[in-house]
Design a protein around this motif. Structure first.
Motif, PDB file in Angstrom:
ATOM      1  N   ARG A  42       0.847  -1.184   0.000  1.00  0.00           N
ATOM      2  CA  ARG A  42       0.000   0.000   0.000  1.00  0.00           C
ATOM      3  C   ARG A  42       0.888   1.241   0.000  1.00  0.00           C
ATOM      4  O   ARG A  42       2.041   1.208   0.435  1.00  0.00           O
ATOM      5  CB  ARG A  42      -0.952   0.010   1.198  1.00  0.00           C
ATOM      6  N   ILE A  43       0.335   2.348  -0.518  1.00  0.00           N
ATOM      7  CA  ILE A  43       1.056   3.609  -0.503  1.00  0.00           C
ATOM      8  C   ILE A  43       0.511   4.467   0.634  1.00  0.00           C
ATOM      9  O   ILE A  43      -0.660   4.351   1.008  1.00  0.00           O
ATOM     10  CB  ILE A  43       0.933   4.358  -1.846  1.00  0.00           C
ATOM     11  N   PRO A  44       1.330   5.331   1.225  1.00  0.00           N
ATOM     12  CA  PRO A  44       0.888   6.159   2.360  1.00  0.00           C
ATOM     13  C   PRO A  44       0.046   7.346   1.905  1.00  0.00           C
ATOM     14  O   PRO A  44       0.459   8.503   1.989  1.00  0.00           O
ATOM     15  CB  PRO A  44       2.212   6.612   2.989  1.00  0.00           C
ATOM     16  N   SER A  45      -1.131   7.046   1.398  1.00  0.00           N
ATOM     17  CA  SER A  45      -1.996   8.090   0.847  1.00  0.00           C
ATOM     18  C   SER A  45      -3.444   7.627   0.868  1.00  0.00           C
ATOM     19  O   SER A  45      -3.732   6.439   0.800  1.00  0.00           O
ATOM     20  CB  SER A  45      -1.578   8.407  -0.591  1.00  0.00           C
ATOM     21  N   TYR A  46      -4.351   8.582   0.925  1.00  0.00           N
ATOM     22  CA  TYR A  46      -5.782   8.267   0.862  1.00  0.00           C
ATOM     23  C   TYR A  46      -6.148   7.681  -0.501  1.00  0.00           C
ATOM     24  O   TYR A  46      -7.213   7.069  -0.667  1.00  0.00           O
ATOM     25  CB  TYR A  46      -6.616   9.527   1.126  1.00  0.00           C
ATOM     26  N   LYS A  47      -5.262   7.838  -1.487  1.00  0.00           N
ATOM     27  CA  LYS A  47      -5.520   7.313  -2.819  1.00  0.00           C
ATOM     28  C   LYS A  47      -5.179   5.822  -2.940  1.00  0.00           C
ATOM     29  O   LYS A  47      -5.466   5.204  -3.963  1.00  0.00           O
ATOM     30  CB  LYS A  47      -4.705   8.090  -3.866  1.00  0.00           C
ATOM     31  N   ASP A  48      -4.560   5.261  -1.920  1.00  0.00           N
ATOM     32  CA  ASP A  48      -4.159   3.855  -1.980  1.00  0.00           C
ATOM     33  C   ASP A  48      -5.329   2.960  -2.387  1.00  0.00           C
ATOM     34  O   ASP A  48      -6.433   3.083  -1.866  1.00  0.00           O
ATOM     35  CB  ASP A  48      -3.629   3.414  -0.612  1.00  0.00           C
ATOM     36  N   GLN A  49      -5.079   2.048  -3.340  1.00  0.00           N
ATOM     37  CA  GLN A  49      -6.138   1.175  -3.854  1.00  0.00           C
ATOM     38  C   GLN A  49      -5.841  -0.307  -3.669  1.00  0.00           C
ATOM     39  O   GLN A  49      -6.474  -1.153  -4.293  1.00  0.00           O
ATOM     40  CB  GLN A  49      -6.360   1.482  -5.338  1.00  0.00           C
ATOM     41  N   THR A  50      -4.906  -0.633  -2.792  1.00  0.00           N
ATOM     42  CA  THR A  50      -4.540  -2.045  -2.612  1.00  0.00           C
ATOM     43  C   THR A  50      -5.687  -2.869  -2.046  1.00  0.00           C
ATOM     44  O   THR A  50      -5.723  -4.088  -2.252  1.00  0.00           O
ATOM     45  CB  THR A  50      -3.313  -2.181  -1.697  1.00  0.00           C
ATOM     46  N   TYR A  51      -6.614  -2.232  -1.337  1.00  0.00           N
ATOM     47  CA  TYR A  51      -7.777  -2.951  -0.803  1.00  0.00           C
ATOM     48  C   TYR A  51      -8.480  -3.731  -1.920  1.00  0.00           C
ATOM     49  O   TYR A  51      -8.995  -4.829  -1.691  1.00  0.00           O
ATOM     50  CB  TYR A  51      -8.735  -1.954  -0.160  1.00  0.00           C
ATOM     51  N   PHE A  52      -8.510  -3.165  -3.114  1.00  0.00           N
ATOM     52  CA  PHE A  52      -9.229  -3.777  -4.235  1.00  0.00           C
ATOM     53  C   PHE A  52      -8.412  -4.827  -4.977  1.00  0.00           C
ATOM     54  O   PHE A  52      -8.899  -5.431  -5.939  1.00  0.00           O
ATOM     55  CB  PHE A  52      -9.649  -2.687  -5.234  1.00  0.00           C
ATOM     56  N   LEU A  53      -7.170  -5.057  -4.540  1.00  0.00           N
ATOM     57  CA  LEU A  53      -6.265  -5.913  -5.307  1.00  0.00           C
ATOM     58  C   LEU A  53      -5.967  -7.260  -4.657  1.00  0.00           C
ATOM     59  O   LEU A  53      -5.251  -8.079  -5.234  1.00  0.00           O
ATOM     60  CB  LEU A  53      -4.942  -5.177  -5.555  1.00  0.00           C
ATOM     61  N   TYR A  54      -6.501  -7.503  -3.469  1.00  0.00           N
ATOM     62  CA  TYR A  54      -6.116  -8.707  -2.730  1.00  0.00           C
ATOM     63  C   TYR A  54      -6.515 -10.004  -3.426  1.00  0.00           C
ATOM     64  O   TYR A  54      -5.931 -11.063  -3.186  1.00  0.00           O
ATOM     65  CB  TYR A  54      -6.708  -8.689  -1.312  1.00  0.00           C
ATOM     66  N   SER A  55      -7.516  -9.969  -4.292  1.00  0.00           N
ATOM     67  CA  SER A  55      -8.082 -11.205  -4.851  1.00  0.00           C
ATOM     68  C   SER A  55      -7.426 -11.648  -6.151  1.00  0.00           C
ATOM     69  O   SER A  55      -7.794 -12.684  -6.712  1.00  0.00           O
ATOM     70  CB  SER A  55      -9.589 -11.041  -5.083  1.00  0.00           C
ATOM     71  N   SER A 106       2.955   4.178  -9.022  1.00  0.00           N
ATOM     72  CA  SER A 106       3.305   3.742  -7.668  1.00  0.00           C
ATOM     73  C   SER A 106       3.986   4.819  -6.829  1.00  0.00           C
ATOM     74  O   SER A 106       3.923   4.785  -5.606  1.00  0.00           O
ATOM     75  CB  SER A 106       4.206   2.510  -7.724  1.00  0.00           C
ATOM     76  N   SER A 107       4.632   5.787  -7.468  1.00  0.00           N
ATOM     77  CA  SER A 107       5.345   6.819  -6.709  1.00  0.00           C
ATOM     78  C   SER A 107       4.523   8.076  -6.490  1.00  0.00           C
ATOM     79  O   SER A 107       5.019   9.070  -5.944  1.00  0.00           O
ATOM     80  CB  SER A 107       6.650   7.189  -7.426  1.00  0.00           C
ATOM     81  N   PHE A 108       3.259   8.034  -6.886  1.00  0.00           N
ATOM     82  CA  PHE A 108       2.384   9.203  -6.736  1.00  0.00           C
ATOM     83  C   PHE A 108       1.364   8.970  -5.625  1.00  0.00           C
ATOM     84  O   PHE A 108       0.862   7.863  -5.456  1.00  0.00           O
ATOM     85  CB  PHE A 108       1.652   9.503  -8.046  1.00  0.00           C
ATOM     86  N   SER A 109       1.072  10.042  -4.898  1.00  0.00           N
ATOM     87  CA  SER A 109       0.142   9.911  -3.777  1.00  0.00           C
ATOM     88  C   SER A 109      -1.079  10.812  -3.898  1.00  0.00           C
ATOM     89  O   SER A 109      -1.952  10.785  -3.037  1.00  0.00           O
ATOM     90  CB  SER A 109       0.862  10.214  -2.456  1.00  0.00           C
ATOM     91  N   ASN A 110      -1.151  11.633  -4.943  1.00  0.00           N
ATOM     92  CA  ASN A 110      -2.342  12.457  -5.112  1.00  0.00           C
ATOM     93  C   ASN A 110      -2.630  12.702  -6.593  1.00  0.00           C
ATOM     94  O   ASN A 110      -1.738  12.643  -7.449  1.00  0.00           O
ATOM     95  CB  ASN A 110      -2.223  13.786  -4.357  1.00  0.00           C
ATOM     96  N   LYS A 111      -3.872  12.989  -6.862  1.00  0.00           N
ATOM     97  CA  LYS A 111      -4.347  13.143  -8.241  1.00  0.00           C
ATOM     98  C   LYS A 111      -3.826  14.430  -8.884  1.00  0.00           C
ATOM     99  O   LYS A 111      -3.674  14.494 -10.108  1.00  0.00           O
ATOM    100  CB  LYS A 111      -5.883  13.132  -8.224  1.00  0.00           C
ATOM    101  N   GLU A 112      -3.549  15.444  -8.065  1.00  0.00           N
ATOM    102  CA  GLU A 112      -3.099  16.720  -8.604  1.00  0.00           C
ATOM    103  C   GLU A 112      -1.797  16.553  -9.393  1.00  0.00           C
ATOM    104  O   GLU A 112      -1.614  17.166 -10.451  1.00  0.00           O
ATOM    105  CB  GLU A 112      -2.921  17.744  -7.476  1.00  0.00           C
ATOM    106  N   ASP A 113      -0.885  15.747  -8.867  1.00  0.00           N
ATOM    107  CA  ASP A 113       0.382  15.517  -9.564  1.00  0.00           C
ATOM    108  C   ASP A 113       0.166  14.802 -10.895  1.00  0.00           C
ATOM    109  O   ASP A 113       0.867  15.064 -11.882  1.00  0.00           O
ATOM    110  CB  ASP A 113       1.333  14.697  -8.684  1.00  0.00           C
ATOM    111  N   ILE A 114      -0.790  13.893 -10.908  1.00  0.00           N
ATOM    112  CA  ILE A 114      -1.109  13.160 -12.141  1.00  0.00           C
ATOM    113  C   ILE A 114      -1.676  14.123 -13.184  1.00  0.00           C
ATOM    114  O   ILE A 114      -1.282  14.102 -14.357  1.00  0.00           O
ATOM    115  CB  ILE A 114      -2.111  12.021 -11.854  1.00  0.00           C
ATOM    116  N   ARG A 115      -2.606  14.969 -12.748  1.00  0.00           N
ATOM    117  CA  ARG A 115      -3.203  15.930 -13.681  1.00  0.00           C
ATOM    118  C   ARG A 115      -2.157  16.921 -14.204  1.00  0.00           C
ATOM    119  O   ARG A 115      -2.218  17.354 -15.366  1.00  0.00           O
ATOM    120  CB  ARG A 115      -4.356  16.672 -13.006  1.00  0.00           C
ATOM    121  N   LYS A 116      -1.204  17.280 -13.369  1.00  0.00           N
ATOM    122  CA  LYS A 116      -0.151  18.202 -13.788  1.00  0.00           C
ATOM    123  C   LYS A 116       0.688  17.594 -14.911  1.00  0.00           C
ATOM    124  O   LYS A 116       1.016  18.267 -15.894  1.00  0.00           O
ATOM    125  CB  LYS A 116       0.742  18.555 -12.599  1.00  0.00           C
TER     126      LYS A 116
END
Length: 337
Positions: A129-142, A156-166
């Motif tokens: 998991r990544i240290p961010s509210y954006k972490d999506q590992t919960y959906f990947l366990y299966s 994997s190295s990003f923790s917020n959507k703003e950086d992605i949009r930039k």
């Protein structure tokens, strides 16, 4: 130098668009694929994915998985609610499609890897998991453990959507300001409206029960979930909560808030991404819940008992309980009780 070939799931959103850009920048030969899953009016996802692929000069495919999606993901969603469970279709979709059928397609297209726009980390064939509210590992366990060596998470190295949009803005990607997708792709508004339109017969009305007393009539079990307080349509001297659903008696069982807490949880359809679970773990009973210390006991290959150090609120059958060792994703299963 031979470029490594990777199949990227492209939803037509900003995350997968930037993932495509980053993979190309890192030297991969990217093959984009967009899954056609549901019919939606005014949905530009496929066209947007095609445009991004053209802008980045990458191979792109559209695959019609509508029948498969309907027979697996949507059917399971409906059946779960009919059986008084609250499902999480994204988890099943990841297992069956994004890391299932797409991996088969990747091999067919001679790709060594598959990639998605999930916010997660993978290292040495393990998901973190990544240290961010954006972490999506919960959906990947299966997902299938055997696929792990072939997975890339470009974000994997990003923790917020703003950086992605930039990044998208800086590279003139047309999806830079596109709105995020809805929580469940096939539910346009209320899940209850969807169920009413897709089940053969409407649910029967029944009784609300509070400490063995009848308090009125409920609309049907599909309209309620564990922990619900609002929208019950009954008045009482204090707040009441849905603490369980009795399918056999067609009853909605109500209780006080303290009755929502429980320490012991049983999960089934378990999937492990590690060889062996540690005795002490961190558990998460829903996507937005906190990680809570717990002790696990493996009952058999399909079932695990989880005992939390402190009681957790609103454990909901049908949802997933996901286990971690600090940041390492261990696995999880479907809550039965």
């Amino acid at each position: 130098m031979i470029m490594k070939r990777v199949l990227l799931g492209m939803s037509g959103g900003v995350d997968s668009s930037v993932a495509a850009y980053l993979l190309r920048k890192e030297g991969y030969e990217v093959v984009g694929v967009t899954m056609y899953l549901v019919n939606k009016e005014d949905d530009t996802s496929i066209d947007d994915a095609k445009k991004i692929a053209k802008m980045l000069n990458i191979e792109h495919h559209v695959i019609d998985y509508r029948d498969f999606f309907k027979e697996t993901i949507i059917k399971n969603f409906i059946t779960s609610y009919q059986n008084t469970q609250t499902p999480n279709p994204c988890i099943l979709c990841n297992k069956k499609l994004k890391f299932g059928l797409l991996w088969e397609k990747a091999k067919e297209l001679n790709c060594e890897y598959i990639a998605t726009g999930h916010y997660a980390q993978i290292k040495d064939n393990k998901i973190y998991r990544i240290p961010s509210y954006k972490d999506q590992t919960y959906f990947l366990y299966s997902i299938n453990k055997e696929v792990l060596p072939h997975i890339i998470f470009p974000l994997s190295s990003f923790s917020n959507k703003e950086d992605i949009r930039k990044i998208a803005e800086e590279n003139n990607l047309i999806t830079a300001h596109k709105k995020d997708s809805q929580d469940i792709c096939f539910i346009p508004d209320k899940y209850t409206d969807f169920l009413e339109q897709n089940i053969k017969s409407l649910p029967k009305k029944g009784k609300f029960i509070y400490h063995n007393d009848e308090l009125g009539e409920h609309k049907g079990l599909i309209y309620y979930t564990i922990g619900q307080r609002k929208g019950l349509g009954i008045s009482y001297s204090k707040p009441l909560y849905v603490i369980s659903l009795d399918k056999e008696k067609n009853q909605v069982i109500l209780g006080d808030e303290n009755e929502l807490y429980s320490s012991e949880v049983l999960i089934t359809n378990t999937n492990l991404l590690v060889d062996k679970l540690p005795n002490k773990c961190l558990g998460k009973i829903r996507y937005k819940s906190e990680l809570s210390p717990c002790t696990v006991t493996v009952i058999d290959d399909n079932n695990i008992k989880v005992v939390f150090d402190k009681p957790v609120k609103s454990v909901t059958p049908g949802q997933s309980l996901v286990l971690y060792d600090d940041y390492l994703l261990l696995g999880g299963g479907i809550i039965t009780k």
